[in-house]
Design an enzyme around this catalytic site. Structure first.
Site, PDB file in Angstrom:
ATOM      1  N   ASP A  15       0.867  -1.172   0.000  1.00 27.06           N
ATOM      2  CA  ASP A  15       0.000   0.000   0.000  1.00 27.06           C
ATOM      3  C   ASP A  15       0.913   1.235   0.000  1.00 27.06           C
ATOM      4  O   ASP A  15       2.107   1.134   0.296  1.00 27.06           O
ATOM      5  CB  ASP A  15      -0.871  -0.050   1.252  1.00 27.06           C
ATOM      6  N   ASP A  29      -1.506  -0.815   6.067  1.00 28.26           N
ATOM      7  CA  ASP A  29      -1.740  -0.252   7.401  1.00 28.26           C
ATOM      8  C   ASP A  29      -3.204  -0.182   7.790  1.00 28.26           C
ATOM      9  O   ASP A  29      -3.530   0.383   8.838  1.00 28.26           O
ATOM     10  CB  ASP A  29      -1.130   1.155   7.484  1.00 28.26           C
TER      11      ASP A  29
END
Length: 217
Positions: A9, A167
């Site tokens: 990400d 996250d």
């Protein structure tokens, strides 16, 4: 597995972009006479793409302004992409080392594709990413596994031999749906508890821990 590819990400995982995202959205909200939000609130607004970001930031009773606020946000953010955004400490070294180990690297974000590519090129120019993708027309956003599976196919690596590092719950759900090894990082925008609840198979609190996890996966 053994690990042959690692997908990352972007926001909250590789780069700390919260201040610039918040500034751009608050500028757009103020421009439309809408209430702004503290930077910390944006930790729970980001992660699902800019349309969802706008929807969460605007009062429900002013939904008719979503398209205009979105356009203003994009225009402002394009000019202020690098004001405060930085790579999290230690990550360039981690990326360099796992690439040297023969692991193929990729970025998969729900941020707009053009912004994703600009940030990666501007802040991580020396990292040999084999693929970099943000949100694209016609491709479902994470946590739908379509984009992640597409990246794995492009890299020529089976999903079971891929790690997905992120996250948020969105990232861990993506990893689980795609059959990848979900690694949560706790320096980002969400809590360790959220990452665990949504299927993180390992948690890294530092860049050194991330390197160790990826090397032992």
């Amino acid at each position: 597995m053994p690990l042959r590819a690692a997908l990352f990400d972007l926001d909250g995982t590789l780069v700390d972009s919260l201040a610039d995202i918040a500034a751009a959205m608050n500028h757009s909200l103020a421009e439309h006479g809408l209430p702004t939000h503290p930077v910390a609130a944006y930790r729970h607004y980001v992660g699902e793409g800019v349309v969802v970001l706008v929807r969460k930031a605007i009062p429900a009773k002013r939904a008719e302004l979503q398209a205009s606020v979105l356009a203003a946000y994009r225009a402002y953010y394009e000019e202020h992409l690098f004001d405060h955004t930085q790579v999290f400490p230690g990550l360039p070294d981690v990326l360099e080392q796992i690439a040297a180990d023969g692991v193929r690297l990729a970025v998969l974000s729900n941020k707009a594709d053009a912004f994703t590519r600009r940030l990666v090129q501007g802040l991580l120019p020396g990292v040999p990413f084999a693929a970099v993708y943000g949100e694209r027309s016609g491709v479902p956003r994470k946590p739908d596994p379509t984009a992640a599976l597409g990246v794995a196919s492009e890299l020529g690596v089976a999903p079971a031999n891929c790690a997905f590092v992120g996250d948020t719950a969105v990232d861990m759900n993506t990893a689980r749906s795609a059959g990848m090894y979900g690694v949560g990082v706790t320096w980002g925008f969400r809590s360790a508890d959220e990452l665990r609840i949504h299927g993180a198979r390992a948690l890294a609190t530092t860049s050194d821990e991330l390197l160790s996890i990826l090397r032992s996966a």
